[in-house]
Each structure stands twice: as C-alpha cells, then as structure tokens.
Scaffold this motif. Sequence first.
Motif, PDB file in Angstrom:
ATOM      1  N   TYR A  73       0.679  -1.201   0.149  1.00  0.00           N
ATOM      2  CA  TYR A  73       0.138   0.117   0.110  1.00  0.00           C
ATOM      3  C   TYR A  73       0.984   1.197  -0.138  1.00  0.00           C
ATOM      4  CZ  TYR A  73      -4.003  -3.011   1.586  1.00  0.00           C
ATOM      5  OH  TYR A  73      -4.857  -4.102   1.423  1.00  0.00           O
ATOM      6  N   ALA A  74       2.190   1.147   0.503  1.00  0.00           N
ATOM      7  CA  ALA A  74       3.026   2.205   0.632  1.00  0.00           C
ATOM      8  C   ALA A  74       3.589   2.673  -0.748  1.00  0.00           C
ATOM      9  CB  ALA A  74       4.001   2.100   1.680  1.00  0.00           C
ATOM     10  N   ASP A  75       3.502   1.818  -1.987  1.00  0.00           N
ATOM     11  CA  ASP A  75       3.807   2.162  -3.021  1.00  0.00           C
ATOM     12  C   ASP A  75       2.914   2.545  -4.074  1.00  0.00           C
ATOM     13  OD1 ASP A  75       5.188   1.917  -5.636  1.00  0.00           O
ATOM     14  OD2 ASP A  75       5.996  -0.108  -5.122  1.00  0.00           O
ATOM     15  N   ALA A  76       3.233   4.117  -4.110  1.00  0.00           N
ATOM     16  CA  ALA A  76       2.228   4.964  -4.674  1.00  0.00           C
ATOM     17  C   ALA A  76       2.080   4.436  -6.373  1.00  0.00           C
ATOM     18  CB  ALA A  76       2.827   6.573  -4.767  1.00  0.00           C
ATOM     19  N   GLY A  77       3.133   4.123  -6.927  1.00  0.00           N
ATOM     20  CA  GLY A  77       3.202   3.466  -8.037  1.00  0.00           C
ATOM     21  C   GLY A  77       2.408   2.595  -8.555  1.00  0.00           C
ATOM     22  N   VAL A  78       2.387   1.406  -7.578  1.00  0.00           N
ATOM     23  CA  VAL A  78       1.562   0.314  -7.818  1.00  0.00           C
ATOM     24  C   VAL A  78      -0.028   0.677  -7.535  1.00  0.00           C
ATOM     25  CG1 VAL A  78       1.096  -1.868  -6.706  1.00  0.00           C
ATOM     26  CG2 VAL A  78       3.473  -1.382  -6.871  1.00  0.00           C
ATOM     27  N   MET A  79       0.035   1.440  -6.624  1.00  0.00           N
ATOM     28  CA  MET A  79      -1.377   1.773  -6.020  1.00  0.00           C
ATOM     29  C   MET A  79      -2.339   2.608  -7.085  1.00  0.00           C
ATOM     30  SD  MET A  79      -1.756   0.025  -3.439  1.00  0.00           S
ATOM     31  CE  MET A  79      -3.391   0.180  -3.002  1.00  0.00           C
ATOM     32  N   ARG A  80      -1.532   3.355  -7.886  1.00  0.00           N
ATOM     33  CA  ARG A  80      -2.089   4.210  -8.815  1.00  0.00           C
ATOM     34  C   ARG A  80      -2.830   3.419 -10.016  1.00  0.00           C
ATOM     35  NH1 ARG A  80       2.492   6.390 -10.221  1.00  0.00           N
ATOM     36  NH2 ARG A  80       2.214   7.832  -8.532  1.00  0.00           N
ATOM     37  N   ASP A  81      -2.479   2.114 -10.089  1.00  0.00           N
ATOM     38  CA  ASP A  81      -2.956   1.401 -11.297  1.00  0.00           C
ATOM     39  C   ASP A  81      -4.077   0.320 -10.680  1.00  0.00           C
ATOM     40  OD1 ASP A  81      -1.211   2.642 -13.201  1.00  0.00           O
ATOM     41  OD2 ASP A  81       0.221   1.303 -12.852  1.00  0.00           O
ATOM     42  N   VAL A  82      -3.947   0.429  -9.272  1.00  0.00           N
ATOM     43  CA  VAL A  82      -5.148  -0.671  -8.709  1.00  0.00           C
ATOM     44  C   VAL A  82      -6.386  -0.201  -8.731  1.00  0.00           C
ATOM     45  CG1 VAL A  82      -5.659  -1.816  -6.408  1.00  0.00           C
ATOM     46  CG2 VAL A  82      -3.365  -1.636  -7.374  1.00  0.00           C
ATOM     47  N   ASP A  83      -7.355  -0.982  -9.151  1.00  0.00           N
ATOM     48  CA  ASP A  83      -8.616  -0.794  -9.243  1.00  0.00           C
ATOM     49  C   ASP A  83      -9.731  -1.292  -8.315  1.00  0.00           C
ATOM     50  OD1 ASP A  83      -8.979   0.591 -12.129  1.00  0.00           O
ATOM     51  OD2 ASP A  83      -8.221  -1.103 -12.730  1.00  0.00           O
ATOM     52  N   LEU A  84      -9.056  -2.390  -7.737  1.00  0.00           N
ATOM     53  CA  LEU A  84      -9.798  -2.911  -6.429  1.00  0.00           C
ATOM     54  C   LEU A  84      -8.784  -3.474  -5.525  1.00  0.00           C
ATOM     55  CD1 LEU A  84     -12.308  -4.210  -5.032  1.00  0.00           C
ATOM     56  CD2 LEU A  84     -12.080  -5.959  -6.785  1.00  0.00           C
ATOM     57  N   VAL A  85      -8.900  -3.432  -4.416  1.00  0.00           N
ATOM     58  CA  VAL A  85      -8.307  -3.826  -3.501  1.00  0.00           C
ATOM     59  C   VAL A  85      -9.164  -5.241  -2.507  1.00  0.00           C
ATOM     60  CG1 VAL A  85      -7.031  -3.672  -1.071  1.00  0.00           C
ATOM     61  CG2 VAL A  85      -6.534  -2.167  -2.734  1.00  0.00           C
ATOM     62  N   VAL A  86      -8.889  -6.288  -2.653  1.00  0.00           N
ATOM     63  CA  VAL A  86      -9.523  -7.252  -1.839  1.00  0.00           C
ATOM     64  C   VAL A  86      -8.611  -7.839  -0.719  1.00  0.00           C
ATOM     65  CG1 VAL A  86     -10.503  -9.686  -1.797  1.00  0.00           C
ATOM     66  CG2 VAL A  86     -10.770  -8.171  -3.916  1.00  0.00           C
ATOM     67  N   GLN A  87      -9.020  -7.298   0.534  1.00  0.00           N
ATOM     68  CA  GLN A  87      -8.082  -7.531   1.704  1.00  0.00           C
ATOM     69  C   GLN A  87      -8.707  -8.741   2.327  1.00  0.00           C
ATOM     70  OE1 GLN A  87      -6.138  -4.298   4.268  1.00  0.00           O
ATOM     71  NE2 GLN A  87      -7.720  -4.975   5.648  1.00  0.00           N
ATOM     72  N   CYS A  88      -7.831  -9.627   2.825  1.00  0.00           N
ATOM     73  CA  CYS A  88      -7.986 -10.600   3.727  1.00  0.00           C
ATOM     74  C   CYS A  88      -6.822 -10.856   4.826  1.00  0.00           C
ATOM     75  CB  CYS A  88      -8.293 -12.032   3.097  1.00  0.00           C
ATOM     76  SG  CYS A  88      -8.912 -13.457   3.880  1.00  0.00           S
ATOM     77  N   MET A  89      -6.678  -9.975   5.625  1.00  0.00           N
ATOM     78  CA  MET A  89      -5.512  -9.887   6.379  1.00  0.00           C
ATOM     79  C   MET A  89      -5.920  -9.521   8.111  1.00  0.00           C
ATOM     80  SD  MET A  89      -2.068  -9.664   6.641  1.00  0.00           S
ATOM     81  CE  MET A  89      -1.719  -9.302   4.996  1.00  0.00           C
ATOM     82  N   THR A  90      -6.294 -10.478   8.670  1.00  0.00           N
ATOM     83  CA  THR A  90      -6.754 -10.370  10.074  1.00  0.00           C
ATOM     84  C   THR A  90      -5.845 -10.110  11.054  1.00  0.00           C
ATOM     85  OG1 THR A  90      -8.295 -12.317   9.576  1.00  0.00           O
ATOM     86  CG2 THR A  90      -7.998 -11.666  11.735  1.00  0.00           C
ATOM     87  N   MET A  91      -6.166  -9.202  11.926  1.00  0.00           N
ATOM     88  CA  MET A  91      -5.262  -8.617  12.853  1.00  0.00           C
ATOM     89  C   MET A  91      -4.045  -8.175  12.130  1.00  0.00           C
ATOM     90  SD  MET A  91      -5.926 -11.069  16.001  1.00  0.00           S
ATOM     91  CE  MET A  91      -6.041 -12.740  15.251  1.00  0.00           C
ATOM     92  N   SER A  92      -2.734  -8.579  12.308  1.00  0.00           N
ATOM     93  CA  SER A  92      -1.485  -8.079  11.862  1.00  0.00           C
ATOM     94  C   SER A  92      -1.095  -6.633  12.068  1.00  0.00           C
ATOM     95  CB  SER A  92      -1.634  -8.302  10.391  1.00  0.00           C
ATOM     96  OG  SER A  92      -2.035  -9.757  10.151  1.00  0.00           O
ATOM     97  N   GLU A  93      -0.174  -6.261  11.630  1.00  0.00           N
ATOM     98  CA  GLU A  93       0.067  -4.780  11.723  1.00  0.00           C
ATOM     99  C   GLU A  93       0.498  -3.898  10.375  1.00  0.00           C
ATOM    100  OE1 GLU A  93       3.819  -4.558  14.012  1.00  0.00           O
ATOM    101  OE2 GLU A  93       2.477  -5.254  15.964  1.00  0.00           O
ATOM    102  N   ILE A  94       0.385  -2.691  10.553  1.00  0.00           N
ATOM    103  CA  ILE A  94       0.288  -2.126   9.218  1.00  0.00           C
ATOM    104  C   ILE A  94       1.236  -0.615   9.577  1.00  0.00           C
ATOM    105  CG2 ILE A  94      -1.901  -0.720   9.437  1.00  0.00           C
ATOM    106  CD1 ILE A  94      -2.220  -0.899   6.359  1.00  0.00           C
ATOM    107  N   SER A  95       2.112  -0.345   8.548  1.00  0.00           N
ATOM    108  CA  SER A  95       2.823   0.812   8.843  1.00  0.00           C
ATOM    109  C   SER A  95       2.152   2.116   8.527  1.00  0.00           C
ATOM    110  CB  SER A  95       4.229   0.827   7.997  1.00  0.00           C
ATOM    111  OG  SER A  95       3.730   0.933   6.924  1.00  0.00           O
ATOM    112  N   ARG A  96       2.675   3.224   9.063  1.00  0.00           N
ATOM    113  CA  ARG A  96       1.807   4.452   8.971  1.00  0.00           C
ATOM    114  C   ARG A  96       1.874   4.744   7.444  1.00  0.00           C
ATOM    115  NH1 ARG A  96       2.919  10.068   8.323  1.00  0.00           N
ATOM    116  NH2 ARG A  96       1.521  11.376   9.525  1.00  0.00           N
ATOM    117  N   GLU A  97       3.031   4.385   6.488  1.00  0.00           N
ATOM    118  CA  GLU A  97       3.235   4.900   5.273  1.00  0.00           C
ATOM    119  C   GLU A  97       2.041   4.005   4.462  1.00  0.00           C
ATOM    120  OE1 GLU A  97       6.761   6.097   7.519  1.00  0.00           O
ATOM    121  OE2 GLU A  97       5.733   4.047   7.419  1.00  0.00           O
ATOM    122  N   ALA A  98       2.115   2.856   5.064  1.00  0.00           N
ATOM    123  CA  ALA A  98       1.007   1.831   4.130  1.00  0.00           C
ATOM    124  C   ALA A  98      -0.287   2.245   4.522  1.00  0.00           C
ATOM    125  CB  ALA A  98       1.303   0.410   4.676  1.00  0.00           C
ATOM    126  N   VAL A  99      -0.797   2.637   5.506  1.00  0.00           N
ATOM    127  CA  VAL A  99      -2.042   2.946   5.878  1.00  0.00           C
ATOM    128  C   VAL A  99      -2.586   3.972   5.012  1.00  0.00           C
ATOM    129  CG1 VAL A  99      -2.149   4.146   8.121  1.00  0.00           C
ATOM    130  CG2 VAL A  99      -4.288   2.924   7.472  1.00  0.00           C
TER     131      VAL A  99
END
Length: 251
Positions: free
Chosen positions: A61-87
Amino acid sequence: MPRNDAPDDQAPVASSPPTRLALIVRGGWEGHHPVAATELFLPVLRESGFEIRIEESPDVYADAGVMRDVDLVVQCMTMSEISREAVFGLRDAVAAGTGLAGWHGGIADSYRGSSDYLQLVGGQFATHPSRAPEDRPGDERDNFLPYRVEISEAGREHPITAGVGDFELTTEQYWVLHDDLIDVLATTTHPVQPYHPWHRPIVSPAVWTRHWGEGRIFVATPGHTPEVLEQAPVRTIIERGLLWAARTPSE
C-alpha cells in the motif's frame, strides 16, 4: 449518393474492454484461511476482466506507483500490523478511486492498532458472543451460533443485496463498533442471554458500504471459513460487493 459500407481495411475493429487490476492482500491469522478464502473469488474477478496481483503484506500500500494502477483491493488480513506509510497509501488510493473490499476479520478485524485504518473502513470487530457455557466444546465452535442476517430497507434496493432475502447462518456472529458514515445493507441482532452481561438486544451491521473520496468500500462480516463463504447468499453478496466497489473503466 454516399455509401454506407466501407472497404474492408477501413472497417471498425472491435476492441476488448481495458483490463483492470485487482490487488489481493492476504495473510495474518491463519484461522480465517486467507489463501483458500480469497481463491474462491479469483474466478469471478478474472471473468469480469481483472488482472490479479497477490501480495502477502500490506506494505504494498505504501508504493504509490503500484496503487495508482489498482482498481480494486481485496483484503483478507486478520489482525496483523500496518505501517503509517502503508495505511496512508491505502487511504490515498481509495480517496483517488481505488475500491476496497473484504469480509469478516480480513477487513473488519485488521490492524487493530491503527485508528486511521479504522476510520477508513468505518466498522471494527469487537467480539463474537459465545454459546451457552454448557454447549461449548472447548474450541472455535464455542462461538458458532445460529443467527439471522436481515437485509435492510436500503439493502433491498442496493445492487449488492437486491433480491437476496434474509438468511440464516451458524458461524461467528460479529458484534461491530461503527460510525454513521456507513450505509448498512444488512444487520444482525445479538439477543439478550442470561449468560451474557448486556441487558437489551444489540443490532450490528452485517453488510455495509462506504464512500471515501472517489472510492467505494464494501464490507461483509460473514466469512469465518470457506464453507461459510460458499453458502449461496454470502457468496452472492460478496461477489457483487467486490464488483460494486471496484473502480469502473470510465472513472
């Protein structure tokens, strides 16, 4: 007199619709079967014209170049941690039009330590009430209850849930903390039981949508196991929800 036909070399060429990109982010607690669960929905995405990219960490999620081209995120990530940059990368992508969708703990019980993520999704798992003490076998089935999912008035008109009637499940019944920015398409009610401490029935959203900037968010709380996801009303709602949330080619 002008001719309506054109030479063969000038005939219009049919073009296929542009391919869209679905990013599957899966992992976290294995009890929710993130690989098997997400694999169930890859065929409908491919049939709907999506190219699939799979990641096992929210760091993408922190990679703006990748995310710019994403039309849909399907997330299946229970609990876990996320960086400030990624969120913030995820929030920015959704605000710019990327869809975000998921089910059960893969989206409604992710990154408990990030209030910025919780604000984005609009609802957070609090608990799944248990069965009566004498009916608990001492494993995950302690929290498997028969309960009803009721389509809301708005849900009866919404393309995700239109034509789907109320239905029964025996699985984890999510108690969700939520805000008023969500549009509730289905609810479930936690009854009063003598072995629980609350004193009146609690209505929780079971399916909801949310608009965030230019993006759409879809959440369904059923989906503890692939067997639950394969039940007809659950699968129908999720398949429709994924496609509803995704950015359309015209956007």
